[in-house]
Design a protein around this motif. Structure first.
Motif, PDB file in Angstrom:
ATOM      1  N   LYS A 176      -0.254   4.851   4.581  1.00 53.59           N
ATOM      2  CA  LYS A 176      -1.377   4.184   5.443  1.00 53.59           C
ATOM      3  C   LYS A 176      -0.931   3.904   6.607  1.00 53.59           C
ATOM      4  O   LYS A 176       0.399   3.757   7.072  1.00 53.59           O
ATOM      5  CB  LYS A 176      -1.264   2.437   4.369  1.00 53.59           C
ATOM      6  CG  LYS A 176      -2.423   1.823   5.142  1.00 53.59           C
ATOM      7  CD  LYS A 176      -2.524   0.548   4.260  1.00 53.59           C
ATOM      8  CE  LYS A 176      -3.405  -0.393   5.014  1.00 53.59           C
ATOM      9  NZ  LYS A 176      -4.878   0.203   5.257  1.00 53.59           N
ATOM     10  N   SER A 177      -1.896   3.984   7.690  1.00 53.10           N
ATOM     11  CA  SER A 177      -1.206   4.182   9.124  1.00 53.10           C
ATOM     12  C   SER A 177      -1.497   2.878   9.686  1.00 53.10           C
ATOM     13  O   SER A 177      -0.823   2.422  10.675  1.00 53.10           O
ATOM     14  CB  SER A 177      -2.433   5.243   9.921  1.00 53.10           C
ATOM     15  OG  SER A 177      -3.694   4.810   9.503  1.00 53.10           O
ATOM     16  N   ARG A 212       5.149  -0.733   2.216  1.00 53.30           N
ATOM     17  CA  ARG A 212       4.649   0.532   2.217  1.00 53.30           C
ATOM     18  C   ARG A 212       5.403   1.340   1.317  1.00 53.30           C
ATOM     19  O   ARG A 212       6.804   1.701   1.554  1.00 53.30           O
ATOM     20  CB  ARG A 212       4.419   1.091   3.562  1.00 53.30           C
ATOM     21  CG  ARG A 212       3.670   0.585   4.730  1.00 53.30           C
ATOM     22  CD  ARG A 212       2.115   0.708   4.132  1.00 53.30           C
ATOM     23  NE  ARG A 212       1.211  -0.089   4.876  1.00 53.30           N
ATOM     24  CZ  ARG A 212       0.772  -1.235   4.757  1.00 53.30           C
ATOM     25  NH1 ARG A 212       1.326  -2.058   3.416  1.00 53.30           N
ATOM     26  NH2 ARG A 212       0.093  -1.863   5.306  1.00 53.30           N
ATOM     27  N   HIS A 251       0.924  -1.178  -0.215  1.00 53.83           N
ATOM     28  CA  HIS A 251       0.030   0.065   0.091  1.00 53.83           C
ATOM     29  C   HIS A 251       0.721   1.085  -0.003  1.00 53.83           C
ATOM     30  O   HIS A 251       1.947   1.142   0.063  1.00 53.83           O
ATOM     31  CB  HIS A 251      -0.986  -0.051   1.197  1.00 53.83           C
ATOM     32  CG  HIS A 251      -2.117  -0.992   1.070  1.00 53.83           C
ATOM     33  ND1 HIS A 251      -1.884  -2.272   1.365  1.00 53.83           N
ATOM     34  CD2 HIS A 251      -3.232  -0.922   0.650  1.00 53.83           C
ATOM     35  CE1 HIS A 251      -3.086  -3.008   1.422  1.00 53.83           C
ATOM     36  NE2 HIS A 251      -3.876  -1.983   1.000  1.00 53.83           N
ATOM     37  N   SER A 286      -2.334  -4.834   6.360  1.00 55.00           N
ATOM     38  CA  SER A 286      -3.585  -4.266   5.844  1.00 55.00           C
ATOM     39  C   SER A 286      -4.780  -5.042   6.338  1.00 55.00           C
ATOM     40  O   SER A 286      -4.847  -6.269   6.758  1.00 55.00           O
ATOM     41  CB  SER A 286      -3.886  -4.241   4.420  1.00 55.00           C
ATOM     42  OG  SER A 286      -3.667  -5.497   4.107  1.00 55.00           O
ATOM     43  N   GLY A 331      -3.453  -0.556  -3.588  1.00 53.04           N
ATOM     44  CA  GLY A 331      -3.631  -1.428  -2.762  1.00 53.04           C
ATOM     45  C   GLY A 331      -3.685  -2.897  -3.481  1.00 53.04           C
ATOM     46  O   GLY A 331      -4.171  -2.993  -4.437  1.00 53.04           O
TER      47      GLY A 331
END
Ligand SMILES: NC(=O)c1ccc[n+]([C@@H]2O[C@H](COP(=O)([O-])OP(=O)(O)OC[C@H]3O[C@@H](n4cnc5c(N)ncnc54)[C@H](O)[C@@H]3O)[C@@H](O)[C@H]2O)c1
Ligand SMILES: O=C(O)C1=N[C@H](C(=O)O)CCC1
Length: 283
Positions: free
Chosen positions: A168-169, A221, A164, A173, A227
């Motif tokens: 993205k935190s 990441r 991703h 995922s 995605g």
């Protein structure tokens, strides 16, 4: 209230998904414009954009919908809430929807088990479509994984690779965790010895490469990756790889809005995107 159109409240309107969802509602695509209308635009408390017309936020004409941080203020302006934000605030939005008998589409990921049981409990009172991934492709893959795992799962080393964007935190995922859960359940249902021997305890959400003895998740990441998920079944004589790549966030927004229409304001229960597409019944 417009009798024909379902009114949608969108949260996280400054976010990647929030903006995309609003764009899809207001763009006027026939499959949506004849069924839904934007009812409310919600942002975080005390945000500087409160009071702004949401059209300005997405750089289009004035839409007559003012961005607000107060759901109470707009509770009579929407029928279904669509939420792609963060776990803590999603729980607040869920509570509001239960207390005000509003159905909700939850796309947020990164929930812990307590959050997920709150969602399950809430679904006794309201309608919820909850999916870590609202693409059609992942809904199809997750159904096929049941069949594939039943047949080759016991004789394969299984890994999941997800990639991703670098903003993205949560990691891994939600989709990767859902895929792992699907595989684990399929293995369990075969009552295989191998399944019993697998360490199926979930990794913590924060682990980068959360690995069990046999089913590992590896996360990338980087850049603006929308995605991507690959499931690998590696046996001694052959290797099966199943990959899904999202090319635009529109696929998620369309899945979420389709789910809101399917849910309407009267369904009650907990559903996923596969239910709304009829895939779970087909495959
Ligand atoms: N289910 C799916 O198909 C799917 C697809 C894409 C993203 N997601 C998930 O949706 C979520 C959002 O993704 P994104 O890329 O839009 O993120 P983002 O960071 O771009 O947007 C998040 C939004 O939530 C808001 N927010 C965060 N914390 C808040 C708080 N405490 N109070 C009020 N608002 C708050 C932010 O202001 C922002 O508008 C993530 O959990 C992501 O994993 C799911
Ligand atoms: O952009 C994101 O963040 C995404 N998160 C989902 C997940 O956590 O599974 C998948 C879609 C994109």
């Amino acid at each position: 209230m417009n009798d024909a159109l379902l009114r949608i409240a969108v949260t996280g309107v400054t976010g990647r998904m929030g903006k995309k969802i609003i764009q899809c509602i207001v763009k006027g695509e026939k499959k949506f414009s004849q069924k839904i209308i934007l009812g409310a635009a919600i942002t975080r408390s005390n945000a500087s954009i409160c009071g702004m017309d949401v059209g300005k936020l997405i750089k289009t004409d004035t839409l007559g919908i003012t961005v607000t941080d107060d759901l109470e203020l707009v509770k009579n302006d929407f029928d279904v809430l669509v939420d792609f934000t963060a776990p803590s605030i999603s729980m607040e939005y869920l509570k509001f929807c239960v207390n005000n008998n509003k159905n909700i589409v939850i796309g947020t990921t990164g929930f812990n088990k307590a959050d997920e049981s709150c969602i399950m409990n809430a679904s006794r009172k309201i309608g919820i479509v909850f999916s870590s991934n609202f693409s059609i492709g992942i809904a199809l893959i997750s159904r096929l994984l049941h069949r594939i795992t039943h047949i080759i799962g016991d004789n394969s080393d299984i890994s999941i690779v997800e990639a991703h964007h670098n903003k993205k935190s949560d990691i891994p995922s939600g989709t990767a965790l859902m895929i792992k859960n699907t595989i684990v359940n399929a293995l369990r249902s075969t009552h295989s010895i191998a399944a019993m021997n697998r360490n199926v305890d979930y990794p913590t959400y924060s682990s980068v490469s959360s690995s069990d003895r046999n089913i590992s998740i590896h996360s990338i990441r980087a850049g603006n990756i929308i995605g991507e998920h690959t499931v690998l079944f590696i046996g001694s004589e052959e290797r099966l790889e199943i990959t899904h790549k999202a090319l635009d966030r529109t696929i998620f927004a369309h899945g979420a809005l389709h789910s809101a229409i399917w849910l309407g304001y009267d369904k009650v229960g907990l559903f996923n995107i596969g239910d709304t597409l009829g895939i779970n019944a087909l495959l």
